[in-house]
Scaffold this motif. Sequence first.
Motif, PDB file in Angstrom:
ATOM      1  N   LYS A  19       3.695  59.949  16.743  1.00  2.32           N
ATOM      2  CA  LYS A  19       4.623  60.919  17.318  1.00  2.32           C
ATOM      3  C   LYS A  19       4.152  61.274  18.713  1.00  2.32           C
ATOM      4  O   LYS A  19       2.950  61.325  18.969  1.00  2.32           O
ATOM      5  N   PHE A  20       5.092  61.486  19.591  1.00  2.00           N
ATOM      6  CA  PHE A  20       4.733  61.932  20.933  1.00  2.00           C
ATOM      7  C   PHE A  20       5.441  63.254  21.211  1.00  2.00           C
ATOM      8  O   PHE A  20       6.612  63.425  20.884  1.00  2.00           O
ATOM      9  N   THR A  21       4.682  64.204  21.781  1.00  2.00           N
ATOM     10  CA  THR A  21       5.251  65.515  22.076  1.00  2.00           C
ATOM     11  C   THR A  21       5.064  65.813  23.556  1.00  2.00           C
ATOM     12  O   THR A  21       3.962  65.678  24.070  1.00  2.00           O
ATOM     13  N   ALA A  22       6.128  66.199  24.191  1.00  2.00           N
ATOM     14  CA  ALA A  22       6.036  66.657  25.582  1.00  2.00           C
ATOM     15  C   ALA A  22       6.615  68.056  25.647  1.00  2.00           C
ATOM     16  O   ALA A  22       7.628  68.336  25.016  1.00  2.00           O
ATOM     17  N   ARG A  23       5.926  68.941  26.365  1.00  2.00           N
ATOM     18  CA  ARG A  23       6.470  70.281  26.555  1.00  2.00           C
ATOM     19  C   ARG A  23       6.719  70.497  28.035  1.00  2.00           C
ATOM     20  O   ARG A  23       5.964  70.004  28.874  1.00  2.00           O
ATOM     21  N   TYR A  24       7.743  71.253  28.320  1.00  2.00           N
ATOM     22  CA  TYR A  24       8.093  71.493  29.719  1.00  2.00           C
ATOM     23  C   TYR A  24       8.250  72.974  29.956  1.00  2.00           C
ATOM     24  O   TYR A  24       8.609  73.731  29.050  1.00  2.00           O
ATOM     25  N   ILE A  25       7.985  73.381  31.198  1.00  2.00           N
ATOM     26  CA  ILE A  25       8.164  74.782  31.555  1.00  2.00           C
ATOM     27  C   ILE A  25       9.667  75.067  31.568  1.00  2.00           C
ATOM     28  O   ILE A  25      10.435  74.323  32.184  1.00  2.00           O
ATOM     29  N   ALA A  26      10.082  76.112  30.844  1.00  3.82           N
ATOM     30  CA  ALA A  26      11.502  76.293  30.599  1.00  3.82           C
ATOM     31  C   ALA A  26      12.189  77.154  31.639  1.00  3.82           C
ATOM     32  O   ALA A  26      13.413  77.147  31.746  1.00  3.82           O
ATOM     33  N   SER A  27      11.399  77.928  32.415  1.00  5.64           N
ATOM     34  CA  SER A  27      12.074  78.809  33.362  1.00  5.64           C
ATOM     35  C   SER A  27      11.200  78.995  34.588  1.00  5.64           C
ATOM     36  O   SER A  27      10.064  78.517  34.629  1.00  5.64           O
ATOM     37  N   GLY A  28      11.749  79.687  35.566  1.00  4.86           N
ATOM     38  CA  GLY A  28      10.986  79.948  36.789  1.00  4.86           C
ATOM     39  C   GLY A  28      11.115  78.795  37.767  1.00  4.86           C
ATOM     40  O   GLY A  28      11.836  77.818  37.533  1.00  4.86           O
ATOM     41  N   VAL A  29      10.359  78.925  38.884  1.00  9.78           N
ATOM     42  CA  VAL A  29      10.491  77.910  39.926  1.00  9.78           C
ATOM     43  C   VAL A  29       9.993  76.557  39.464  1.00  9.78           C
ATOM     44  O   VAL A  29      10.399  75.519  39.973  1.00  9.78           O
ATOM     45  N   GLN A  30       9.059  76.567  38.504  1.00 15.00           N
ATOM     46  CA  GLN A  30       8.505  75.288  38.060  1.00 15.00           C
ATOM     47  C   GLN A  30       9.286  74.724  36.878  1.00 15.00           C
ATOM     48  O   GLN A  30       8.837  73.804  36.216  1.00 15.00           O
ATOM     49  N   GLY A  61      11.163  72.688  34.321  1.00 15.59           N
ATOM     50  CA  GLY A  61      11.293  71.245  34.225  1.00 15.59           C
ATOM     51  C   GLY A  61       9.984  70.513  34.428  1.00 15.59           C
ATOM     52  O   GLY A  61       9.862  69.352  34.084  1.00 15.59           O
ATOM     53  N   GLN A  62       8.974  71.212  34.993  1.00 11.13           N
ATOM     54  CA  GLN A  62       7.684  70.534  35.140  1.00 11.13           C
ATOM     55  C   GLN A  62       6.989  70.447  33.787  1.00 11.13           C
ATOM     56  O   GLN A  62       7.054  71.378  32.995  1.00 11.13           O
ATOM     57  N   PRO A  63       6.355  69.330  33.522  1.00 12.32           N
ATOM     58  CA  PRO A  63       5.693  69.189  32.232  1.00 12.32           C
ATOM     59  C   PRO A  63       4.498  70.125  32.110  1.00 12.32           C
ATOM     60  O   PRO A  63       3.827  70.411  33.097  1.00 12.32           O
ATOM     61  N   SER A  64       4.264  70.638  30.912  1.00 21.86           N
ATOM     62  CA  SER A  64       3.064  71.442  30.716  1.00 21.86           C
ATOM     63  C   SER A  64       2.075  70.767  29.778  1.00 21.86           C
ATOM     64  O   SER A  64       0.875  70.863  29.993  1.00 21.86           O
ATOM     65  N   THR A  65       2.520  70.076  28.755  1.00 15.14           N
ATOM     66  CA  THR A  65       1.582  69.286  27.946  1.00 15.14           C
ATOM     67  C   THR A  65       2.229  67.999  27.476  1.00 15.14           C
ATOM     68  O   THR A  65       3.433  67.934  27.233  1.00 15.14           O
ATOM     69  N   PHE A  66       1.407  66.997  27.355  1.00  9.90           N
ATOM     70  CA  PHE A  66       1.800  65.746  26.722  1.00  9.90           C
ATOM     71  C   PHE A  66       0.782  65.490  25.636  1.00  9.90           C
ATOM     72  O   PHE A  66      -0.408  65.687  25.849  1.00  9.90           O
ATOM     73  N   PRO A 114      14.151  67.743  31.301  1.00 11.91           N
ATOM     74  CA  PRO A 114      13.532  66.536  30.729  1.00 11.91           C
ATOM     75  C   PRO A 114      13.463  66.512  29.201  1.00 11.91           C
ATOM     76  O   PRO A 114      13.306  65.451  28.624  1.00 11.91           O
ATOM     77  N   ALA A 115      13.542  67.685  28.558  1.00 14.23           N
ATOM     78  CA  ALA A 115      13.484  67.677  27.093  1.00 14.23           C
ATOM     79  C   ALA A 115      14.863  67.331  26.542  1.00 14.23           C
ATOM     80  O   ALA A 115      15.875  67.621  27.172  1.00 14.23           O
ATOM     81  N   PRO A 116      14.934  66.728  25.348  1.00 16.87           N
ATOM     82  CA  PRO A 116      16.227  66.284  24.811  1.00 16.87           C
ATOM     83  C   PRO A 116      17.017  67.442  24.208  1.00 16.87           C
ATOM     84  O   PRO A 116      17.058  67.605  22.993  1.00 16.87           O
ATOM     85  N   GLU A 117      17.643  68.246  25.040  1.00 19.33           N
ATOM     86  CA  GLU A 117      18.391  69.391  24.524  1.00 19.33           C
ATOM     87  C   GLU A 117      19.852  69.047  24.280  1.00 19.33           C
ATOM     88  O   GLU A 117      20.525  69.678  23.470  1.00 19.33           O
TER      89      GLU A 117
END
Lengths: 385, 570
Positions: B273-284, B286-291, B397-400
């Motif tokens: 399994k692969f998990t990616a998390r992205y910053i959901a709000s603010g100026v950043q 869409g930037q990734p926070s963890t992979f 970038p997340a599959p919403e």
Amino acid sequence: MPNIGLADLSNATLVLTIALYAIAMLAYACDFAFGKRPGAPAAASGRPERVESVALVGAASGAEFAGHAFPADPGDPSELADLSAENGHRGSDPAAAEGSPAAGAAGDQRDKPSSGSLPEPAAAVRQSPWPESTWVRAGFVLTCAGLVLHMVSVATRGLSEHRVPWGNMYEFIAAITCAAVLVLVLGAVRFRAYYLGLFVLLPVVLALAVDVVWIYTPAGQLVPALQSYWIAIHVTAMIIAIGMYIFGAVTTVLYLLSARHERRAAAGQEDVSAGIMGRLPGAATLDRLAYRAILFAFPAWTFAVIAGAIWADHAWGRYWGWDPKETWSFITWLVYAAFLHARATAGWRGRRAAYIQLFGFTCLMFNLVGVNLWITGLHSYAGIS
Amino acid sequence: MTQELTGRKDRGAADATPAATAERVDGSAVAADGAPESHQQRPRRFGVVAWLRWGWRQLTSMRTALVLLFLLALASIPGSVLPQQGIDPAAVSKYYAAHPSLAPLLAKLSGFDVFGAPWFAAIYLLLFISLAGCVLPRTYRLARSARQPPPRAPRHLGRLPQAAGFQAAGTAEQAVGTAAALLRRRRFRIRVGEGWVAAEKGYLHEVGNLLFHVALLGLLVSVALGGLFGYKADKLLVEGETFANTPVGLDVFRPGRLVTAGDLQPFSITLRKFTARYIASGVQRGQPSTFSGALRYNSRYGGPRRSYDLRVNHPLIVDGVQVFLIGHGYAPVFKVTDASGKVRFDQAVPFIPVEQSGLTSAGVVKVPDAQPRQLGFAGVFLPTQIDVGGRLASAFPAPEYPRVSLVSYAGNLGLDGGTPQSVYSLDTGRMRRLAVSPRPLAPGQSMTLPDGLGKLTFTGYRQWVSLAITYDPGQIPALVSALTALAGLILSFLVRRRRIFVRAAPAPAAGQVPGAAAIEIGGLTRSDAAGGFETEFAELASEIMQEVRGGAAAVGEPGGVTAPAGEKGE
Ligand code: HEM
């Protein structure tokens, strides 16, 4: 999530820092405009004493007694060679140099110590560390105050983001200028070369202004590629090295100007730079200061490159991949190594070595600015486009 | 002053002895200039040996080392300006397209492989030969000078860079003895003569310098080791899939010169399994926070399987091989039935991200087994699809709100032509675009192809990671060499090699006390990188004075023990 209050505090203190630095420069400039002119247009031989006086009172004059200029650079490798020449004079065979007791005694009879004319040894006498001119004193105090604010700004930025505050170009510039001013303050006190402040602050203020106006990046989190404790190690070493490299480069430019001024003064030519040069510690000392700065910067840089290689290995699976940033760090390292060599090579000391050092600094700056702007590679996190 | 600044040769005894002799006399002293013979004369008469000797001296001279260092720096520059085959082959192709006439010429000059170029190798090999030729004799000289006593004290200590003098009661022998004892306590190496002591200390400076240079040689050897016996490979792995570390199982395999397929460590890896998390709000936003990639692996076929959480900066290490997470993306799963109603395709297809902020990914589906026509599809996967003025885009970038949009083709995929094709591009030269709208499909939705050619269903999506696999046996040696070099460097900068000389003789009759001795102290250093010799000398000199005077006082004579501050020499 960044702490906005702290981030704002960091921004405000940085602007205040720039203001203080600018006023400090003004104070230095006022010394030039209104201050007492230090001494007559310096006679070349008198110059080094300005600084040597800190070191040691009695000892320095020994060489002068014998009619030889004080060596400006104690690291001069020719000294031991000269010394061995004196030994060799008596016989190049080490066994012969040992000499028969009789021969030794005869030699010693010839060479009676000329004691009495040499100064008695004395414990190091330090002069007051304070600069004499009020303007310079004001400039220096302002510089120190600015430095404190500068550190506060960098620290609060880091606190607001819960990480080391050098994750993008904006933060990086704020940090390296802070390192440069720190080196300046330490060097100024150690070598009583306060007037250097004017010349180091000039690029610092310009860089900070550009940083705040054009490169500003709001506080934020790091991209995963930068989330590693190696960033703290690698980039911190780099910042320290760059701070010293900046100081070295500025001092070297001053050295070149000062050497030119001294050549002219020796030739009896009028020189417009006399007012400024009289406030600086003299070419020989500037040269030595610059050399010292590089001596500290080079191992720091070497360490930074090694740490970067370890990090690259952890992150990308190879410790060296000739990425443009890596290539330019390597070039920079080589050129500074060439500079250190030049300092030990007959005929390359002095001006030629100084030019090599400035070339090394150009490579360093190209790596920071040029590579980010024109060449893309794995290291493209600078956050400017 | 100019003279002083550029090449201060006019010092001390140099005028008494020709410089050339100076350099030959005492090897240990010469070390400063590495190969002192740089201004050696060319041999006058032709003789092979003489010329070889001359050539070798030139090569191992400091000046040559300086020039080669510089040349190596200059030679590296094209490697950062031109795209390099080994780093970014796509950029090289682009360069060929943009400069069709220049590129082949540059290629001939190894412009796209600067760091493997013969001329680049020539420079660094020359440099390292020079290095070896310089370091070996210096090591020998250092070893010799460490076994020899320090040189005799020169006659006129007043000529040395640091000098001081005083008078004290007592005989010259007593003074010399006291000074020698003091210097010995300070761990100087001592040589005592008639009326003088010579003391030397700080050989570690030279040791550090040699260590540094030898370690650089070690670094070169380590790098070569990696190039010969190491390998690099890439693998794109979709969730649920497994691969084995064999040349066939890998996508790209770049072995070192002496690596064969049998040398590969026999592990296999499954991406669960692969998990990616992205910053959901603010100026950043869409930037990734963890992979993070959940792996199962075993280090040999049939061995026990273990789990590992693969992250950026956190590689998996199996059997000395490192496995890195270097990229990720989506692999939509498609099921294709053809005109006959048979399922001809049912698998995940890795799509390649074309932009980072929304991770819009492009890819193609090829169905060569479809009847009666081969089928092909090209399109995009949009993790969070939005409509920007009629154009499709991805906002996050997340599959919403994941959708695919595909253009369909039928005809000949051109796979049998013999020329290898990329799995990420579709050659539509012999295909016909089908009249079906590329409207976005949600997971589970299908599109039916016209003319009864078949049906494509977007059944869902998985994620993939790209792995970089590297094996480099030179890695640890390289690290050790680099750290040794650093340690040597610091050592040589911190330690200074210095000599202290003391001479004593009966004071001239005019002296204060009858029977007094006149004592001179001189000191010099060659390598005071970190500074501070003046202070050390001053302290030593004043201690020597105190001890000599104190010693004399104990014998009976009153001596001015407290030293008056010497007046400043102007
Ligand atoms: C890969 C190439 C080389 C590099 C990167 C390099 C780098 C350096 C550095 C950084 C220093 C100053 C540090 C110290 O004193 O320990 C130095 C000093 C020195 N190097 Fe090299 N070097 C190289 C090749 C050579 C060669 C080929 C020679 C012989 C001709 C040489 C001879 C010396 C000597 C004699 C010193 C001492 C200088 C002094 O006393 O200040 N080096 N080198």
